[in-house]
Design a protein around this motif. Structure first.
Motif, PDB file in Angstrom:
ATOM      1  N   LEU A   5      43.172  38.198  41.839  1.00 47.26           N
ATOM      2  CA  LEU A   5      43.650  37.787  43.155  1.00 47.26           C
ATOM      3  C   LEU A   5      42.572  37.003  43.902  1.00 47.26           C
ATOM      4  O   LEU A   5      42.860  35.987  44.547  1.00 47.26           O
ATOM      5  N   ALA A   6      41.329  37.442  43.807  1.00 52.47           N
ATOM      6  CA  ALA A   6      40.228  36.758  44.485  1.00 52.47           C
ATOM      7  C   ALA A   6      40.023  35.345  43.944  1.00 52.47           C
ATOM      8  O   ALA A   6      39.823  34.397  44.706  1.00 52.47           O
ATOM      9  N   VAL A   7      40.102  35.208  42.634  1.00 54.05           N
ATOM     10  CA  VAL A   7      39.940  33.881  42.020  1.00 54.05           C
ATOM     11  C   VAL A   7      41.103  32.976  42.413  1.00 54.05           C
ATOM     12  O   VAL A   7      40.911  31.798  42.749  1.00 54.05           O
ATOM     13  N   LEU A   8      42.312  33.496  42.397  1.00 51.63           N
ATOM     14  CA  LEU A   8      43.487  32.724  42.814  1.00 51.63           C
ATOM     15  C   LEU A   8      43.370  32.305  44.281  1.00 51.63           C
ATOM     16  O   LEU A   8      43.615  31.142  44.635  1.00 51.63           O
ATOM     17  N   VAL A  69      42.605  41.347  51.248  1.00 49.44           N
ATOM     18  CA  VAL A  69      42.148  42.397  52.161  1.00 49.44           C
ATOM     19  C   VAL A  69      42.755  43.741  51.745  1.00 49.44           C
ATOM     20  O   VAL A  69      42.054  44.749  51.643  1.00 49.44           O
ATOM     21  N   VAL A  70      44.051  43.744  51.491  1.00 55.06           N
ATOM     22  CA  VAL A  70      44.745  44.978  51.118  1.00 55.06           C
ATOM     23  C   VAL A  70      44.186  45.548  49.813  1.00 55.06           C
ATOM     24  O   VAL A  70      43.899  46.748  49.723  1.00 55.06           O
ATOM     25  N   PHE A  71      44.005  44.685  48.813  1.00 54.80           N
ATOM     26  CA  PHE A  71      43.546  45.167  47.503  1.00 54.80           C
ATOM     27  C   PHE A  71      42.080  45.593  47.492  1.00 54.80           C
ATOM     28  O   PHE A  71      41.663  46.314  46.597  1.00 54.80           O
ATOM     29  N   THR A  80      34.592  40.905  54.549  1.00 54.76           N
ATOM     30  CA  THR A  80      34.502  39.439  54.535  1.00 54.76           C
ATOM     31  C   THR A  80      35.880  38.814  54.368  1.00 54.76           C
ATOM     32  O   THR A  80      36.182  37.792  54.991  1.00 54.76           O
ATOM     33  N   ALA A  81      36.723  39.434  53.567  1.00 52.45           N
ATOM     34  CA  ALA A  81      38.088  38.933  53.404  1.00 52.45           C
ATOM     35  C   ALA A  81      38.868  39.018  54.711  1.00 52.45           C
ATOM     36  O   ALA A  81      39.654  38.124  55.041  1.00 52.45           O
ATOM     37  N   VAL A 145      32.557  34.432  49.050  1.00 49.49           N
ATOM     38  CA  VAL A 145      31.639  35.570  49.116  1.00 49.49           C
ATOM     39  C   VAL A 145      32.367  36.851  48.697  1.00 49.49           C
ATOM     40  O   VAL A 145      31.822  37.664  47.944  1.00 49.49           O
ATOM     41  N   THR A 146      33.591  37.019  49.166  1.00 44.05           N
ATOM     42  CA  THR A 146      34.386  38.189  48.775  1.00 44.05           C
ATOM     43  C   THR A 146      34.513  38.249  47.254  1.00 44.05           C
ATOM     44  O   THR A 146      34.332  39.304  46.645  1.00 44.05           O
ATOM     45  N   THR A 147      34.839  37.103  46.676  1.00 43.85           N
ATOM     46  CA  THR A 147      34.996  37.039  45.216  1.00 43.85           C
ATOM     47  C   THR A 147      33.700  37.406  44.515  1.00 43.85           C
ATOM     48  O   THR A 147      33.704  38.151  43.527  1.00 43.85           O
ATOM     49  N   ALA A 148      32.584  36.905  45.027  1.00 48.50           N
ATOM     50  CA  ALA A 148      31.276  37.192  44.417  1.00 48.50           C
ATOM     51  C   ALA A 148      30.899  38.672  44.527  1.00 48.50           C
ATOM     52  O   ALA A 148      30.201  39.195  43.664  1.00 48.50           O
ATOM     53  N   LEU A 149      31.376  39.313  45.583  1.00 43.78           N
ATOM     54  CA  LEU A 149      31.046  40.729  45.794  1.00 43.78           C
ATOM     55  C   LEU A 149      31.862  41.683  44.929  1.00 43.78           C
ATOM     56  O   LEU A 149      31.537  42.859  44.817  1.00 43.78           O
ATOM     57  N   LEU A 150      32.941  41.182  44.357  1.00 41.76           N
ATOM     58  CA  LEU A 150      33.803  42.060  43.536  1.00 41.76           C
ATOM     59  C   LEU A 150      33.170  42.375  42.196  1.00 41.76           C
ATOM     60  O   LEU A 150      32.451  41.662  41.612  1.00 41.76           O
TER      61      LEU A 150
END
Length: 150
Positions: A5-8, A69-71, A80-81, A145-150
Motif C-alpha cells: 500500500l505504501a509503495v502504491l 494511515v489506517v494500516f 507521518t502518513a 518517509v512513511t514508506t521508508a519507515l515501514l
C-alpha cells in the motif's frame, strides 16, 4: 500489505506531484508567453483535459494515504502518513475553493471570447497552484518517509 500500500501510494501521489510540478514550472510559464490566441487556446485545452483527470488523482491519492494511515495505525509511520493525509485534504479543499472556479472559467475561453483580465486570472491561478504544489510536494515527501519507515 502495508508495504505494498505504501509503495502504491508513493507511486500514485508521486506521479500526480510530477504532473503538477511540470504544469507549474514548465507548461504554464511557456503558455503564458505565447501570443494571446495561442496562450488562451493552450490554457483552455489544459484546463479541460486536466480538469477531467486531476480530481480523481487528488482524491485517489488522498484515499490511498488515508488507507495507509489506517494500516499503519499505532506505529511511528502512521504519524507521518496522517500529516501527509492532512496536507492532501488541504490541497483538495484549496483546489475546490480557489483553483477550480478559475479553471472552469478558463476552460470556456477561446481566442475570440475571453475576458479582458484573462492574463491576471491565469497568473492568480498560477500563484495559487504554486502554493498547492508546495503542499502536495510536502505530502509526497511524508508519504515517502512513511514508506521508508515501514
Amino acid at each position: 500489505m502495508s508495504l505494498v500500500l505504501a509503495v502504491l501510494t508513493t507511486s500514485v501521489t508521486g506521479l500526480m506531484v510530477g504532473v503538477e510540478f511540470a504544469v507549474a514550472l514548465v507548461i504554464n510559464p511557456i503558455t503564458l508567453r505565447l501570443p494571446v490566441a495561442g496562450s488562451i487556446a493552450a490554457r483552455s485545452e489544459g484546463a479541460r483535459m486536466l480538469g477531467r483527470v486531476m480530481p480523481f488523482w487528488y482524491i485517489g491519492s488522498l484515499v490511498l494515504t488515508a488507507a495507509l494511515v489506517v494500516f499503519t495505525w499505532g506505529t511511528a509511520p502512521a504519524n507521518t502518513a496522517m500529516v501527509a493525509a492532512a496536507l492532501l485534504v488541504i490541497s483538495v479543499v484549496m483546489s475546490v475553493a480557489l483553483l477550480v472556479p478559475i479553471n472552469n472559467r478558463s476552460a470556456m475561453w477561446t481566442p475570440d471570447d475571453h475576458p479582458a483580465d484573462w492574463r491576471e486570472q491565469q497568473q492568480r491561478w498560477d500563484r495559487l497552484h504554486y502554493a498547492r504544489v508546495a503542499i502536495i510536494v510536502a505530502a509526497f515527501v511524508l508519504i515517502a518517509v512513511t514508506t521508508a519507515l515501514l
